[in-house]
Motif scaffolding. Sequence first.
Motif, PDB file in Angstrom:
ATOM      1  N   PRO A   6       0.822  -1.213   0.005  1.00 58.29           N
ATOM      2  CA  PRO A   6      -0.183   0.191  -0.063  1.00 58.29           C
ATOM      3  C   PRO A   6       1.079   1.385  -0.010  1.00 58.29           C
ATOM      4  CG  PRO A   6      -0.094  -0.947   1.966  1.00 58.29           C
ATOM      5  CD  PRO A   6       0.750  -1.833   1.166  1.00 58.29           C
ATOM      6  N   THR A   7       0.618   2.278  -0.643  1.00 57.95           N
ATOM      7  CA  THR A   7       1.071   3.439  -0.785  1.00 57.95           C
ATOM      8  C   THR A   7       0.832   4.636  -0.015  1.00 57.95           C
ATOM      9  OG1 THR A   7      -0.148   4.086  -2.741  1.00 57.95           O
ATOM     10  CG2 THR A   7       2.077   3.084  -3.080  1.00 57.95           C
ATOM     11  N   THR A   8      -0.791   4.571   0.161  1.00 58.42           N
ATOM     12  CA  THR A   8      -1.161   5.652   1.288  1.00 58.42           C
ATOM     13  C   THR A   8      -1.531   4.993   2.536  1.00 58.42           C
ATOM     14  OG1 THR A   8      -3.490   5.179   0.283  1.00 58.42           O
ATOM     15  CG2 THR A   8      -2.315   6.898  -0.606  1.00 58.42           C
ATOM     16  N   PRO A   9      -1.181   5.633   3.509  1.00 61.66           N
ATOM     17  CA  PRO A   9      -1.486   5.223   5.175  1.00 61.66           C
ATOM     18  C   PRO A   9      -2.900   5.492   5.468  1.00 61.66           C
ATOM     19  CG  PRO A   9      -0.167   6.996   5.195  1.00 61.66           C
ATOM     20  CD  PRO A   9      -0.126   6.798   3.810  1.00 61.66           C
ATOM     21  N   LEU A  10      -3.501   4.380   5.875  1.00 60.80           N
ATOM     22  CA  LEU A  10      -4.948   4.618   6.340  1.00 60.80           C
ATOM     23  C   LEU A  10      -5.047   5.366   7.585  1.00 60.80           C
ATOM     24  CD1 LEU A  10      -6.215   0.995   5.915  1.00 60.80           C
ATOM     25  CD2 LEU A  10      -6.566   2.899   4.357  1.00 60.80           C
ATOM     26  N   PRO A  11      -6.021   6.402   7.667  1.00 61.58           N
ATOM     27  CA  PRO A  11      -6.064   7.125   8.847  1.00 61.58           C
ATOM     28  C   PRO A  11      -6.887   6.272  10.127  1.00 61.58           C
ATOM     29  CG  PRO A  11      -7.880   7.497   7.428  1.00 61.58           C
ATOM     30  CD  PRO A  11      -7.080   6.728   6.646  1.00 61.58           C
ATOM     31  N   ARG A  12      -6.397   6.617  11.203  1.00 63.13           N
ATOM     32  CA  ARG A  12      -7.093   6.021  12.485  1.00 63.13           C
ATOM     33  C   ARG A  12      -8.629   6.258  12.553  1.00 63.13           C
ATOM     34  NH1 ARG A  12      -3.765   4.832  17.064  1.00 63.13           N
ATOM     35  NH2 ARG A  12      -5.461   5.316  18.121  1.00 63.13           N
ATOM     36  N   GLU A  13      -9.511   5.284  13.028  1.00 62.56           N
ATOM     37  CA  GLU A  13     -10.813   5.651  13.178  1.00 62.56           C
ATOM     38  C   GLU A  13     -10.954   6.652  14.426  1.00 62.56           C
ATOM     39  OE1 GLU A  13     -14.693   3.046  14.749  1.00 62.56           O
ATOM     40  OE2 GLU A  13     -12.702   1.973  14.423  1.00 62.56           O
ATOM     41  N   LYS A  14     -10.172   6.482  15.473  1.00 63.07           N
ATOM     42  CA  LYS A  14     -10.470   7.500  16.457  1.00 63.07           C
ATOM     43  C   LYS A  14      -8.937   8.449  16.722  1.00 63.07           C
ATOM     44  CE  LYS A  14     -13.674   4.579  18.712  1.00 63.07           C
ATOM     45  NZ  LYS A  14     -14.144   3.741  20.062  1.00 63.07           N
ATOM     46  N   PRO A  15      -9.089   9.417  17.381  1.00 63.09           N
ATOM     47  CA  PRO A  15      -7.800  10.127  17.582  1.00 63.09           C
ATOM     48  C   PRO A  15      -6.944   9.431  18.745  1.00 63.09           C
ATOM     49  CG  PRO A  15      -9.874  11.368  18.362  1.00 63.09           C
ATOM     50  CD  PRO A  15     -10.397  10.088  17.569  1.00 63.09           C
ATOM     51  N   LEU A  16      -5.910   9.971  18.574  1.00 63.61           N
ATOM     52  CA  LEU A  16      -4.777   9.447  19.656  1.00 63.61           C
ATOM     53  C   LEU A  16      -5.326   9.660  20.993  1.00 63.61           C
ATOM     54  CD1 LEU A  16      -1.478  10.093  17.923  1.00 63.61           C
ATOM     55  CD2 LEU A  16      -2.416   7.967  18.362  1.00 63.61           C
ATOM     56  N   PRO A  17      -5.029   9.013  21.905  1.00 62.45           N
ATOM     57  CA  PRO A  17      -5.710   9.258  23.367  1.00 62.45           C
ATOM     58  C   PRO A  17      -4.544  10.478  23.964  1.00 62.45           C
ATOM     59  CG  PRO A  17      -4.557   7.343  23.540  1.00 62.45           C
ATOM     60  CD  PRO A  17      -4.684   7.684  21.926  1.00 62.45           C
ATOM     61  N   LYS A  18      -5.342  11.452  24.569  1.00 61.96           N
ATOM     62  CA  LYS A  18      -4.521  12.690  25.153  1.00 61.96           C
ATOM     63  C   LYS A  18      -3.783  11.982  26.473  1.00 61.96           C
ATOM     64  CE  LYS A  18      -8.016  16.015  24.122  1.00 61.96           C
ATOM     65  NZ  LYS A  18      -8.991  16.914  24.572  1.00 61.96           N
ATOM     66  N   PRO A  19      -2.649  12.516  26.625  1.00 62.98           N
ATOM     67  CA  PRO A  19      -1.727  12.021  27.758  1.00 62.98           C
ATOM     68  C   PRO A  19      -2.378  12.438  29.024  1.00 62.98           C
ATOM     69  CG  PRO A  19      -0.722  13.669  26.755  1.00 62.98           C
ATOM     70  CD  PRO A  19      -1.991  13.496  25.947  1.00 62.98           C
ATOM     71  N   LYS A  20      -2.289  11.422  30.069  1.00 66.76           N
ATOM     72  CA  LYS A  20      -2.921  11.803  31.374  1.00 66.76           C
ATOM     73  C   LYS A  20      -2.284  12.828  32.113  1.00 66.76           C
ATOM     74  CE  LYS A  20      -5.212   7.270  31.647  1.00 66.76           C
ATOM     75  NZ  LYS A  20      -5.214   6.023  32.426  1.00 66.76           N
ATOM     76  N   PRO A  21      -2.798  13.758  32.830  1.00 70.87           N
ATOM     77  CA  PRO A  21      -2.241  14.497  33.545  1.00 70.87           C
ATOM     78  C   PRO A  21      -1.688  13.698  34.961  1.00 70.87           C
ATOM     79  CG  PRO A  21      -4.472  14.831  34.157  1.00 70.87           C
ATOM     80  CD  PRO A  21      -4.565  13.795  33.034  1.00 70.87           C
ATOM     81  N   PRO A  22      -0.408  14.256  35.369  1.00 69.64           N
ATOM     82  CA  PRO A  22       0.169  13.541  36.774  1.00 69.64           C
ATOM     83  C   PRO A  22      -0.543  13.613  37.885  1.00 69.64           C
ATOM     84  CG  PRO A  22       1.251  15.548  36.155  1.00 69.64           C
ATOM     85  CD  PRO A  22       0.345  15.432  34.910  1.00 69.64           C
ATOM     86  N   THR A  23      -0.744  12.577  38.754  1.00 66.74           N
ATOM     87  CA  THR A  23      -1.557  12.552  39.932  1.00 66.74           C
ATOM     88  C   THR A  23      -0.716  13.714  40.894  1.00 66.74           C
ATOM     89  OG1 THR A  23      -0.145  10.776  40.835  1.00 66.74           O
ATOM     90  CG2 THR A  23      -2.155  10.290  39.546  1.00 66.74           C
ATOM     91  N   LYS A  24      -1.475  14.053  41.928  1.00 62.79           N
ATOM     92  CA  LYS A  24      -0.931  14.908  42.917  1.00 62.79           C
ATOM     93  C   LYS A  24       0.337  14.188  43.660  1.00 62.79           C
ATOM     94  CE  LYS A  24      -2.547  17.447  46.835  1.00 62.79           C
ATOM     95  NZ  LYS A  24      -3.623  17.801  47.927  1.00 62.79           N
ATOM     96  N   TRP A  25       0.396  12.937  43.630  1.00 61.83           N
ATOM     97  CA  TRP A  25       1.524  12.556  44.359  1.00 61.83           C
ATOM     98  C   TRP A  25       2.848  12.413  43.199  1.00 61.83           C
ATOM     99  CZ3 TRP A  25       4.753  11.391  47.998  1.00 61.83           C
ATOM    100  CH2 TRP A  25       5.967  10.339  47.618  1.00 61.83           C
ATOM    101  N   GLU A  26       2.553  12.306  42.006  1.00 68.32           N
ATOM    102  CA  GLU A  26       3.536  12.225  41.025  1.00 68.32           C
ATOM    103  C   GLU A  26       4.199  13.636  40.768  1.00 68.32           C
ATOM    104  OE1 GLU A  26       1.878   8.789  37.860  1.00 68.32           O
ATOM    105  OE2 GLU A  26       1.213  10.897  37.535  1.00 68.32           O
TER     106      GLU A  26
END
Length: 78
Positions: A6-26
């Motif tokens: 294949p020459t063209t990459p297929l798009p993802r069905e859903k967007p990439l997940p957002k990175p989780k914010p660090p917890t209070k302890w982190e």
Amino acid sequence: MKLPNPTTPLPREKPLPKPKPPTKWERFAKERGISHSNKEREVWDDDKQAWVRRWGKDGKNKDKEDAWISEVKAGTGA
């Protein structure tokens, strides 16, 4: 039959997940420079010239129990 690559990459069905914010302890650990580290189970014993357990049966912590004299901290009243 062999299909061409294949020459063209297929798009993802859903967007990439957002990175989780660090917890209070982190966040607290990052500010203070605290990092997670485990103690090793065995320690080197210079008297026996061998690796012994840190605690438990025949552990290094048993050396203090076998001592015939022990130091007492000042101000404990004992």
